[in-house]
Design a protein around this motif. Structure first.
Motif, PDB file in Angstrom:
ATOM      1  N   LEU A  34     -12.594 -19.371 -29.599  1.00  0.00           N
ATOM      2  CA  LEU A  34     -12.344 -18.054 -30.188  1.00  0.00           C
ATOM      3  C   LEU A  34     -11.135 -18.187 -31.097  1.00  0.00           C
ATOM      4  O   LEU A  34     -10.035 -18.479 -30.631  1.00  0.00           O
TER       5      LEU A  34
ATOM      6  N   PHE B 207     -15.638 -16.476 -21.185  1.00  0.00           N
ATOM      7  CA  PHE B 207     -15.726 -15.385 -22.148  1.00  0.00           C
ATOM      8  C   PHE B 207     -17.039 -14.643 -21.974  1.00  0.00           C
ATOM      9  O   PHE B 207     -18.101 -15.257 -21.915  1.00  0.00           O
TER      10      PHE B 207
ATOM     11  N   ARG C  56     -16.131  -8.320 -24.390  1.00  0.00           N
ATOM     12  CA  ARG C  56     -14.964  -8.921 -25.038  1.00  0.00           C
ATOM     13  C   ARG C  56     -13.900  -9.280 -23.992  1.00  0.00           C
ATOM     14  O   ARG C  56     -12.709  -9.086 -24.192  1.00  0.00           O
TER      15      ARG C  56
ATOM     16  N   ILE D 195     -12.082 -12.015 -21.493  1.00  0.00           N
ATOM     17  CA  ILE D 195     -11.711 -13.413 -21.332  1.00  0.00           C
ATOM     18  C   ILE D 195     -11.069 -13.578 -19.963  1.00  0.00           C
ATOM     19  O   ILE D 195     -10.226 -12.769 -19.562  1.00  0.00           O
TER      20      ILE D 195
ATOM     21  N   LEU E  75      -5.120 -13.062 -28.901  1.00  0.00           N
ATOM     22  CA  LEU E  75      -6.446 -12.646 -28.440  1.00  0.00           C
ATOM     23  C   LEU E  75      -6.532 -11.127 -28.293  1.00  0.00           C
ATOM     24  O   LEU E  75      -7.508 -10.500 -28.711  1.00  0.00           O
ATOM     25  N   GLU E  76      -5.506 -10.525 -27.697  1.00  0.00           N
ATOM     26  CA  GLU E  76      -5.507  -9.072 -27.519  1.00  0.00           C
ATOM     27  C   GLU E  76      -5.437  -8.351 -28.867  1.00  0.00           C
ATOM     28  O   GLU E  76      -6.080  -7.311 -29.041  1.00  0.00           O
TER      29      GLU E  76
ATOM     30  N   TYR F  86      -9.702  -8.560 -27.749  1.00  0.00           N
ATOM     31  CA  TYR F  86     -10.188  -9.120 -26.493  1.00  0.00           C
ATOM     32  C   TYR F  86      -9.299  -8.649 -25.346  1.00  0.00           C
ATOM     33  O   TYR F  86      -8.121  -8.382 -25.531  1.00  0.00           O
ATOM     34  N   ARG F  87      -9.890  -8.552 -24.155  1.00  0.00           N
ATOM     35  CA  ARG F  87      -9.120  -8.292 -22.937  1.00  0.00           C
ATOM     36  C   ARG F  87      -9.011  -9.616 -22.197  1.00  0.00           C
ATOM     37  O   ARG F  87      -9.998 -10.312 -22.028  1.00  0.00           O
TER      38      ARG F  87
ATOM     39  N   THR G 136     -20.252 -13.144 -31.534  1.00  0.00           N
ATOM     40  CA  THR G 136     -18.896 -13.217 -32.095  1.00  0.00           C
ATOM     41  C   THR G 136     -18.774 -14.427 -32.970  1.00  0.00           C
ATOM     42  O   THR G 136     -19.566 -15.314 -32.944  1.00  0.00           O
TER      43      THR G 136
END
Length: 130
Positions: A45, A53, A58, A60, A84-85, A89-90, A130
């Motif tokens: 990612l 993932f 979304r 991780i 990432l956030e 993404y969480r 993604t």
């Protein structure tokens, strides 16, 4: 930035060399109800490769060993997580010791992340590319 082909090759190598804790969680994740989607392991990612993932949410999941307590590693983890956030993404993290000592609690927390409640019925997840 590292090229896509290099990140994919790194992810493939990581998948071939999983830790016992990653294998244990991977087997357990396959048992979670996730109709319509699935977890990927060692997924590239952006500039990173994440442990697990779930595109539909979304989400991780990162597993951390004891070396993640070291200042330089913890700083890299924080920078990575922020990136990432910021991309939407969480990220949830577990210590390897949690996988061994209380896998049920780990799976419960993941279930809550997926469905917002321990009592919630598992609903089909819509897989997003993604």
């Amino acid at each position: 930035m590292v090229s896509t082909s290099i990140r994919r090759a790194a992810a493939k190598k990581l998948r071939a060399n999983t830790t016992p804790h990653e294998r244990m969680l991977w087997r357990a994740l396959k048992e979670l109800p996730m109709d319509g989607s699935h977890f990927r392991r060692q997924a590239p990612l952006g500039p990173y490769v994440v442990d697990f993932f779930l595109p539909a949410k979304r989400l991780i999941i990162e597993l951390d060993g004891g070396h993640h307590n070291e200042d330089n590693v913890a700083a890299r983890d924080l920078e990575r997580q922020r990136w990432l956030e910021n991309e939407g993404y969480r990220v949830i993290r577990f210590w390897n010791s949690e996988i061994v000592s209380d896998l049920t609690a780990v799976l419960e927390r993941i279930y809550i992340e997926l469905y917002e409640s321990r009592e919630a019925e598992a609903a089909p997840l819509r897989h997003r590319r993604t």
